[in-house]
Enzyme design. Sequence first.
Site, PDB file in Angstrom:
ATOM      1  N   GLY A   7     -32.899 -10.656 -32.509  1.00 37.54           N
ATOM      2  CA  GLY A   7     -33.938 -10.968 -31.141  1.00 37.54           C
ATOM      3  C   GLY A   7     -33.285 -11.822 -30.119  1.00 37.54           C
ATOM      4  N   ASN A  54     -32.115 -10.308 -27.130  1.00 33.84           N
ATOM      5  CA  ASN A  54     -32.798  -9.949 -25.770  1.00 33.84           C
ATOM      6  C   ASN A  54     -34.382 -10.270 -25.784  1.00 33.84           C
ATOM      7  OD1 ASN A  54     -30.739  -8.171 -24.411  1.00 33.84           O
ATOM      8  ND2 ASN A  54     -30.338  -7.389 -26.418  1.00 33.84           N
ATOM      9  N   MET A  91     -33.910  -0.632 -35.210  1.00 36.24           N
ATOM     10  CA  MET A  91     -32.812   0.401 -35.874  1.00 36.24           C
ATOM     11  C   MET A  91     -33.418   1.321 -36.874  1.00 36.24           C
ATOM     12  SD  MET A  91     -29.916  -0.922 -34.401  1.00 36.24           S
ATOM     13  CE  MET A  91     -28.690   0.010 -35.692  1.00 36.24           C
ATOM     14  N   LEU A 122     -37.537   7.022 -34.504  1.00 36.58           N
ATOM     15  CA  LEU A 122     -38.772   7.347 -34.322  1.00 36.58           C
ATOM     16  C   LEU A 122     -39.003   8.647 -34.392  1.00 36.58           C
ATOM     17  CD1 LEU A 122     -39.990   4.372 -32.225  1.00 36.58           C
ATOM     18  CD2 LEU A 122     -40.316   4.490 -34.680  1.00 36.58           C
ATOM     19  N   ASN A 141     -35.640   1.813 -24.319  1.00 36.77           N
ATOM     20  CA  ASN A 141     -34.812   1.616 -25.394  1.00 36.77           C
ATOM     21  C   ASN A 141     -33.495   0.837 -24.675  1.00 36.77           C
ATOM     22  OD1 ASN A 141     -33.560   1.261 -28.142  1.00 36.77           O
ATOM     23  ND2 ASN A 141     -32.057   2.934 -27.763  1.00 36.77           N
ATOM     24  N   HIS A 189     -29.450   0.547 -25.188  1.00 34.65           N
ATOM     25  CA  HIS A 189     -28.392   0.963 -26.100  1.00 34.65           C
ATOM     26  C   HIS A 189     -26.982   0.498 -25.788  1.00 34.65           C
ATOM     27  CE1 HIS A 189     -26.440   3.902 -28.828  1.00 34.65           C
ATOM     28  NE2 HIS A 189     -25.481   4.177 -27.770  1.00 34.65           N
ATOM     29  N   SER A 240     -27.077   0.634 -21.815  1.00 34.20           N
ATOM     30  CA  SER A 240     -27.812   1.573 -20.887  1.00 34.20           C
ATOM     31  C   SER A 240     -29.305   1.301 -21.469  1.00 34.20           C
ATOM     32  CB  SER A 240     -27.539   3.065 -21.188  1.00 34.20           C
ATOM     33  OG  SER A 240     -26.085   3.386 -20.984  1.00 34.20           O
ATOM     34  N   ASP A 250     -31.073   8.616 -28.361  1.00 37.24           N
ATOM     35  CA  ASP A 250     -30.223   8.387 -27.195  1.00 37.24           C
ATOM     36  C   ASP A 250     -30.176   9.309 -26.129  1.00 37.24           C
ATOM     37  OD1 ASP A 250     -30.182   5.846 -28.666  1.00 37.24           O
ATOM     38  OD2 ASP A 250     -28.325   6.512 -29.437  1.00 37.24           O
TER      39      ASP A 250
END
Length: 230
Positions: A23, A25, A104, A107, A121, A123, A150, A159
């Site tokens: 965590g 970020n 991770m 979905l 998201n 990435h 990104s 992605d």
Amino acid sequence: MSLDQSSQPIKPLRIAVLVSGSGSNLQVLIDAMQAGALPIEIVGIISNREDAYAIKRAEQANIPVAVLSHTDSGKRMAIKTFESHASAQLMAWQPDLIVLAGFMRVLSSSFIDNAPAPMINLHPSLLPVYKGLDTHQRVLQAGERHHGCSIHVVTAELDAGQVLTQAVLNVNINDTAESLQSRVQKLEHQLLPWTILLLAKNVLSLEVDNISSKATTYLPALPLQLFIDV
């Protein structure tokens, strides 16, 4: 009447964050929120791992946490079960934006399409190249000169959603997968709050019609890029 709206307060963007790991970020967003540097309100955290350190970060900031990790038998929660509980929790929180930060699990399209808010998201590659896992090692093996991270709109295809922003660095001759990971993480810690700030100020839009519009605009084409020397 002045056309300058910069002095008007921005309504805080209600954000829910999905996490799986440490965590870091998330902590950047918490720090920015508490310092008043970002017009956001983190309304809740969902973790698919009960041992994720991100949970402690959220608890220390008094942010609601939903841990959807294991069944009573100790087995990993099935994705359909996870999505059912996560969807109900997100509906209860009613965020304006859902952020996947080190999350991770893949979905389903049904979960994404029925979410109460758009999803983005983070990435660790310069999409559309190097989707999936082990991006730093793959970049080195390919002899790439540039690498980075990104932020893209989440779609059912892995992605593959519209890339909104990127942060780019030069790959050094002595870089390893571990050193690249560390350097890219520093980019992530700048790219994520910057992107959310652009969304909160409506500089970037997540509306499908606006993203796909071919109309001439005063803004450069997506993705917007930051070149950072770390």
